[in-house]
Design a protein around this motif. Structure first.
Motif, PDB file in Angstrom:
ATOM      1  N   ILE A 175       0.832  -1.203   0.000  1.00 14.66           N
ATOM      2  CA  ILE A 175       0.000   0.000   0.000  1.00 14.66           C
ATOM      3  C   ILE A 175       0.869   1.256   0.000  1.00 14.66           C
ATOM      4  O   ILE A 175       0.602   2.216  -0.733  1.00 14.66           O
ATOM      5  CB  ILE A 175      -0.946  -0.007   1.223  1.00 14.66           C
ATOM      6  N   ALA A 176       1.916   1.245   0.810  1.00 13.89           N
ATOM      7  CA  ALA A 176       2.806   2.400   0.875  1.00 13.89           C
ATOM      8  C   ALA A 176       3.513   2.626  -0.461  1.00 13.89           C
ATOM      9  O   ALA A 176       3.633   3.760  -0.938  1.00 13.89           O
ATOM     10  CB  ALA A 176       3.836   2.203   1.986  1.00 13.89           C
ATOM     11  N   VAL A 177       3.965   1.536  -1.067  1.00 11.86           N
ATOM     12  CA  VAL A 177       4.649   1.639  -2.355  1.00 11.86           C
ATOM     13  C   VAL A 177       3.671   2.093  -3.438  1.00 11.86           C
ATOM     14  O   VAL A 177       4.038   2.858  -4.339  1.00 11.86           O
ATOM     15  CB  VAL A 177       5.296   0.298  -2.728  1.00 11.86           C
ATOM     16  N   ALA A 178       2.416   1.646  -3.347  1.00 14.44           N
ATOM     17  CA  ALA A 178       1.403   2.069  -4.316  1.00 14.44           C
ATOM     18  C   ALA A 178       1.221   3.583  -4.277  1.00 14.44           C
ATOM     19  O   ALA A 178       1.033   4.230  -5.317  1.00 14.44           O
ATOM     20  CB  ALA A 178       0.080   1.364  -4.050  1.00 14.44           C
ATOM     21  N   GLY A 179       1.287   4.161  -3.079  1.00 18.05           N
ATOM     22  CA  GLY A 179       1.200   5.616  -2.968  1.00 18.05           C
ATOM     23  C   GLY A 179       2.367   6.300  -3.642  1.00 18.05           C
ATOM     24  O   GLY A 179       2.204   7.326  -4.322  1.00 18.05           O
ATOM     25  N   LEU A 180       3.560   5.734  -3.481  1.00 21.07           N
ATOM     26  CA  LEU A 180       4.753   6.283  -4.130  1.00 21.07           C
ATOM     27  C   LEU A 180       4.648   6.173  -5.647  1.00 21.07           C
ATOM     28  O   LEU A 180       4.989   7.107  -6.374  1.00 21.07           O
ATOM     29  CB  LEU A 180       6.002   5.545  -3.633  1.00 21.07           C
ATOM     30  N   VAL A 181       4.155   5.035  -6.119  1.00 22.27           N
ATOM     31  CA  VAL A 181       3.981   4.846  -7.563  1.00 22.27           C
ATOM     32  C   VAL A 181       2.975   5.857  -8.107  1.00 22.27           C
ATOM     33  O   VAL A 181       3.193   6.462  -9.163  1.00 22.27           O
ATOM     34  CB  VAL A 181       3.514   3.408  -7.862  1.00 22.27           C
TER      35      VAL A 181
END
Length: 226
Positions: A175-181
């Motif tokens: 989820i955190a990486v999805a925000g960065l993407v």
């Protein structure tokens, strides 16, 4: 545009080995293709200019969510081609890592990310121009697609590898990486529009630089033969 800004030791050893081998394999294939097919002189000049421009703007980092920035890899791919574009991605990452922008151990992963941006942008631009798109929308769309591909690949690499010392479960990390993407996708649109304007300008003054033929300036055949 996408770049893994984690420090040394952030990835487990197996992940470092995996991405380094894949990056090495990609660059080896690129070098083989160049040695076998050769490259044109003007492409070498474009590669040098593209590498310098990409490296310069690469260092302008916005410290948001681990760091975001532009790097012009989409433009580099369109102008220099997929092979030199991949090599430029490697060179820019090496010099950036030497300045502390990105971990040395992540050179393989980051080269994969940035090389994918240049490669996808190049083939997307050629495809769209083959469909009779105008230069600006083709350049902007191709760069956006390439940068988006790099952003997604960056996210996949981080999620697959995991982060040493992180207390986040895999699901929360995703989820955190999805925000960065998602943040990088927004920057991809901005950089894509900038790339579109640059490609449009180059097409108007030097269409050969973007693989176009300026038919308006071609001389009509006179029918005279020597």
């Amino acid at each position: 545009m996408a770049h893994i800004h984690l420090g040394e030791g952030s990835f487990p050893l197996w992940a470092l080995v995996l991405w380094t081998l894949l990056g090495t394999g990609l660059i080896s294939a690129v070098v083989y293709r160049i040695r076998k097919g050769g490259i044109e002189t003007h492409q070498i000049a474009l590669a040098g200019i593209g590498a310098a421009a990409s490296f310069a703007i690469f260092q302008l980092n916005i410290p948001v969510w681990g760091g975001i920035h532009m790097n012009l890899t989409g433009l580099v791919g369109i102008l220099a081609g997929p092979l030199l574009g991949a090599l430029i991605a490697l060179v820019v990452n090496i010099f950036s890592a030497a300045l502390g922008h990105g971990a040395v151990g992540l050179l393989g992963a980051n080269t994969l990310v940035n090389a994918s941006e240049a490669i996808v942008a190049y083939y997307a631009f050629k495809t769209l121009m083959g469909m009779d798109w105008d230069v600006f929308p083709a350049g902007a769309s191709a760069a956006t697609l390439g940068l988006s591909a790099g952003a997604f690949l960056m996210g996949v690499i981080i999620v697959i590898s995991g982060v040493n010392g992180s207390a986040l479960p895999r699901g929360d990390l995703t989820i955190a990486v999805a925000g960065l993407v998602g943040l990088n996708l927004g920057v991809a649109v901005i950089e894509g529009l900038l790339t579109g304007f640059i490609v449009q300008f180059l097409a108007s003054v030097r269409p050969d630089l973007v693989g176009l033929v300026d038919r308006d300036t071609q001389e009509e055949p006179t029918g005279v033969t020597a």
